[in-house]
Design a protein around this motif. Structure first.
Motif, PDB file in Angstrom:
ATOM      1  N   SER A  30      -5.916  -0.240   2.976  1.00  0.00           N
ATOM      2  CA  SER A  30      -5.689  -0.790   1.648  1.00  0.00           C
ATOM      3  C   SER A  30      -6.771  -1.403   1.046  1.00  0.00           C
ATOM      4  O   SER A  30      -6.756  -1.856  -0.064  1.00  0.00           O
ATOM      5  N   HIS A  31      -7.759  -1.905   1.717  1.00  0.00           N
ATOM      6  CA  HIS A  31      -8.745  -2.846   1.289  1.00  0.00           C
ATOM      7  C   HIS A  31      -8.456  -3.983   0.727  1.00  0.00           C
ATOM      8  O   HIS A  31      -9.219  -4.530  -0.282  1.00  0.00           O
ATOM      9  N   ARG A  32      -7.071  -4.393   0.955  1.00  0.00           N
ATOM     10  CA  ARG A  32      -6.611  -5.546   0.247  1.00  0.00           C
ATOM     11  C   ARG A  32      -6.770  -5.469  -1.183  1.00  0.00           C
ATOM     12  O   ARG A  32      -6.633  -6.660  -1.873  1.00  0.00           O
ATOM     13  N   SER A  33      -6.529  -4.423  -1.736  1.00  0.00           N
ATOM     14  CA  SER A  33      -6.713  -4.201  -3.238  1.00  0.00           C
ATOM     15  C   SER A  33      -5.637  -4.564  -3.828  1.00  0.00           C
ATOM     16  O   SER A  33      -5.698  -4.994  -4.968  1.00  0.00           O
ATOM     17  N   SER A  34      -4.277  -4.408  -3.208  1.00  0.00           N
ATOM     18  CA  SER A  34      -3.133  -4.770  -4.043  1.00  0.00           C
ATOM     19  C   SER A  34      -1.964  -4.636  -3.203  1.00  0.00           C
ATOM     20  O   SER A  34      -2.038  -4.171  -2.037  1.00  0.00           O
ATOM     21  N   ARG A  35      -1.092  -5.661  -3.464  1.00  0.00           N
ATOM     22  CA  ARG A  35       0.251  -5.587  -2.575  1.00  0.00           C
ATOM     23  C   ARG A  35       0.769  -4.242  -2.643  1.00  0.00           C
ATOM     24  O   ARG A  35       1.218  -3.939  -1.475  1.00  0.00           O
ATOM     25  N   ASP A  36       0.960  -3.471  -3.740  1.00  0.00           N
ATOM     26  CA  ASP A  36       1.266  -2.141  -3.870  1.00  0.00           C
ATOM     27  C   ASP A  36       0.740  -1.349  -2.680  1.00  0.00           C
ATOM     28  O   ASP A  36       1.460  -0.503  -1.904  1.00  0.00           O
ATOM     29  N   MET A  38      -0.673  -2.037   0.178  1.00  0.00           N
ATOM     30  CA  MET A  38      -0.693  -2.543   1.342  1.00  0.00           C
ATOM     31  C   MET A  38       0.944  -1.996   1.563  1.00  0.00           C
ATOM     32  O   MET A  38       0.991  -1.620   2.826  1.00  0.00           O
ATOM     33  N   VAL A  39       1.880  -2.252   0.839  1.00  0.00           N
ATOM     34  CA  VAL A  39       3.073  -1.800   1.029  1.00  0.00           C
ATOM     35  C   VAL A  39       3.418  -0.360   1.283  1.00  0.00           C
ATOM     36  O   VAL A  39       3.936   0.052   2.169  1.00  0.00           O
ATOM     37  N   ALA A  40       2.562   0.426   0.413  1.00  0.00           N
ATOM     38  CA  ALA A  40       2.635   2.034   0.517  1.00  0.00           C
ATOM     39  C   ALA A  40       1.873   2.399   1.918  1.00  0.00           C
ATOM     40  O   ALA A  40       2.445   3.096   2.501  1.00  0.00           O
ATOM     41  N   VAL A  41       0.974   1.758   2.474  1.00  0.00           N
ATOM     42  CA  VAL A  41       0.358   2.185   3.683  1.00  0.00           C
ATOM     43  C   VAL A  41       1.239   1.821   4.707  1.00  0.00           C
ATOM     44  O   VAL A  41       1.700   2.399   5.780  1.00  0.00           O
ATOM     45  N   GLY A  42       2.005   0.583   4.607  1.00  0.00           N
ATOM     46  CA  GLY A  42       3.025   0.234   5.522  1.00  0.00           C
ATOM     47  C   GLY A  42       4.257   1.029   5.745  1.00  0.00           C
ATOM     48  O   GLY A  42       4.696   1.296   6.717  1.00  0.00           O
ATOM     49  N   SER A  43       4.589   1.548   4.381  1.00  0.00           N
ATOM     50  CA  SER A  43       5.549   2.474   4.288  1.00  0.00           C
ATOM     51  C   SER A  43       5.525   3.810   4.964  1.00  0.00           C
ATOM     52  O   SER A  43       6.201   4.378   5.720  1.00  0.00           O
ATOM     53  N   VAL A  44       4.050   4.250   4.950  1.00  0.00           N
ATOM     54  CA  VAL A  44       3.493   5.637   5.689  1.00  0.00           C
ATOM     55  C   VAL A  44       3.761   5.311   7.135  1.00  0.00           C
ATOM     56  O   VAL A  44       4.262   6.082   8.063  1.00  0.00           O
ATOM     57  N   VAL A  45       3.273   4.187   7.594  1.00  0.00           N
ATOM     58  CA  VAL A  45       3.220   3.837   9.026  1.00  0.00           C
ATOM     59  C   VAL A  45       4.887   3.666   9.450  1.00  0.00           C
ATOM     60  O   VAL A  45       5.190   4.368  10.456  1.00  0.00           O
ATOM     61  N   VAL A 122       2.717  11.989  -4.183  1.00  0.00           N
ATOM     62  CA  VAL A 122       3.756  11.207  -4.742  1.00  0.00           C
ATOM     63  C   VAL A 122       3.392   9.798  -5.183  1.00  0.00           C
ATOM     64  O   VAL A 122       4.039   9.293  -6.026  1.00  0.00           O
ATOM     65  N   LEU A 123       2.262   9.322  -4.912  1.00  0.00           N
ATOM     66  CA  LEU A 123       1.701   8.061  -5.654  1.00  0.00           C
ATOM     67  C   LEU A 123       0.420   7.881  -5.275  1.00  0.00           C
ATOM     68  O   LEU A 123      -0.288   8.262  -4.415  1.00  0.00           O
ATOM     69  N   VAL A 124      -0.255   7.231  -6.379  1.00  0.00           N
ATOM     70  CA  VAL A 124      -1.699   6.719  -6.204  1.00  0.00           C
ATOM     71  C   VAL A 124      -1.526   5.110  -6.387  1.00  0.00           C
ATOM     72  O   VAL A 124      -1.101   4.551  -7.603  1.00  0.00           O
ATOM     73  N   THR A 125      -1.975   4.252  -5.452  1.00  0.00           N
ATOM     74  CA  THR A 125      -1.951   2.940  -5.503  1.00  0.00           C
ATOM     75  C   THR A 125      -2.923   2.269  -4.624  1.00  0.00           C
ATOM     76  O   THR A 125      -3.195   3.044  -3.652  1.00  0.00           O
ATOM     77  N   GLY A 126      -3.316   1.064  -4.912  1.00  0.00           N
ATOM     78  CA  GLY A 126      -4.231   0.500  -3.869  1.00  0.00           C
ATOM     79  C   GLY A 126      -5.342   1.261  -3.533  1.00  0.00           C
ATOM     80  O   GLY A 126      -5.856   0.982  -2.433  1.00  0.00           O
ATOM     81  N   GLY A 127      -5.914   2.118  -4.345  1.00  0.00           N
ATOM     82  CA  GLY A 127      -6.960   3.066  -4.187  1.00  0.00           C
ATOM     83  C   GLY A 127      -6.762   4.094  -3.187  1.00  0.00           C
ATOM     84  O   GLY A 127      -7.776   4.962  -2.669  1.00  0.00           O
ATOM     85  N   ASN A 128      -5.541   4.399  -2.818  1.00  0.00           N
ATOM     86  CA  ASN A 128      -5.179   5.664  -1.930  1.00  0.00           C
ATOM     87  C   ASN A 128      -4.173   6.427  -2.538  1.00  0.00           C
ATOM     88  O   ASN A 128      -3.387   6.103  -3.527  1.00  0.00           O
ATOM     89  N   PRO A 145      -1.209  11.720  -8.862  1.00  0.00           N
ATOM     90  CA  PRO A 145      -0.851  11.370 -10.148  1.00  0.00           C
ATOM     91  C   PRO A 145      -1.403  10.188 -10.630  1.00  0.00           C
ATOM     92  O   PRO A 145      -2.324   9.594  -9.799  1.00  0.00           O
ATOM     93  N   ARG A 146      -1.406   9.736 -11.791  1.00  0.00           N
ATOM     94  CA  ARG A 146      -2.421   8.404 -12.432  1.00  0.00           C
ATOM     95  C   ARG A 146      -1.914   7.409 -11.659  1.00  0.00           C
ATOM     96  O   ARG A 146      -0.686   7.248 -11.044  1.00  0.00           O
ATOM     97  N   PRO A 147      -2.658   6.469 -11.267  1.00  0.00           N
ATOM     98  CA  PRO A 147      -2.455   5.364 -10.337  1.00  0.00           C
ATOM     99  C   PRO A 147      -1.448   4.278 -11.041  1.00  0.00           C
ATOM    100  O   PRO A 147      -1.280   4.136 -12.217  1.00  0.00           O
ATOM    101  N   ILE A 148      -0.704   3.817 -10.147  1.00  0.00           N
ATOM    102  CA  ILE A 148       0.118   2.635 -10.648  1.00  0.00           C
ATOM    103  C   ILE A 148       0.445   1.517 -10.005  1.00  0.00           C
ATOM    104  O   ILE A 148       0.398   1.646  -8.481  1.00  0.00           O
ATOM    105  N   GLU A 149       0.249   0.456 -10.379  1.00  0.00           N
ATOM    106  CA  GLU A 149       0.551  -0.956  -9.547  1.00  0.00           C
ATOM    107  C   GLU A 149       1.569  -1.764 -10.248  1.00  0.00           C
ATOM    108  O   GLU A 149       2.172  -1.463 -11.194  1.00  0.00           O
ATOM    109  N   GLY A 150       2.013  -2.680  -9.485  1.00  0.00           N
ATOM    110  CA  GLY A 150       3.032  -3.711 -10.038  1.00  0.00           C
ATOM    111  C   GLY A 150       4.377  -3.505  -9.658  1.00  0.00           C
ATOM    112  O   GLY A 150       5.266  -4.144  -9.825  1.00  0.00           O
ATOM    113  N   LEU A 151       4.748  -2.482  -8.712  1.00  0.00           N
ATOM    114  CA  LEU A 151       6.112  -1.958  -8.413  1.00  0.00           C
ATOM    115  C   LEU A 151       6.620  -2.639  -7.133  1.00  0.00           C
ATOM    116  O   LEU A 151       7.792  -2.848  -7.158  1.00  0.00           O
TER     117      LEU A 151
END
Length: 153
Positions: A30-36, A38-45, A122-128, A145-151
């Protein structure tokens, strides 16, 4: 820790090795770009851990060759973002998931353009960009889709 972050329930312990492996994947992907992000990468794992197509532990999923950033299990993590990364990893291990990741088991850099016809984004967030692999006739969102942050805050 934010109000949305999940903390272990009393008596619930988080395996330190699994937390470290998940934090490493989140940190390097996630390159530490956003909590969203990081959580999205963790969700995939965690989706992969839950799938019969992948190993059944966080560390085994993260260590799979060619699946995550080179050196994910061995490179040093040096950043002021480490407390946030570790908090997010613990939160994912106790059940937090990004609300838009759903069943996605894949992601790539948002700047990458893939030419496959089986990618349902399904999502673009944190650069992914996060996606599910589907039969082409079941793909309803073939472009990111368009990036979304803050969820997750």
């Amino acid at each position: 820790m934010t109000a949305c972050a999940k903390q272990p329930a009393p008596g619930v312990t988080v395996d330190g090795r699994e937390a470290e492996c998940l934090a490493r994947a989140m940190y390097f992907e996630s390159h530490r770009s956003s909590r969203d992000g990081m959580v999205a990468v963790g969700s995939v794992v965690m989706n992969r851990v839950d799938s019969e197509a992948y190993p059944g532990s966080v560390c085994a999923v993260v260590a799979q060759p060619g699946q995550f950033a080179p050196g994910v299990t061995s490179r040093p993590m040096t950043s002021r973002a480490l407390p946030l990364v570790r908090e997010a990893a613990t939160s994912v291990l106790v059940g937090e998931r990004h609300p838009l990741v759903g069943n996605a088991e894949f992601f790539h850099a948002a700047s990458y353009s893939a030419g496959y016809n089986n990618m349902h984004y399904v999502l673009v967030t944190g650069g992914n960009a996060f996606y599910e692999k589907r039969a082409p006739h079941l793909v309803k969102q073939p472009t990111p889709p368009r990036p979304i942050e803050g969820l997750t805050r």
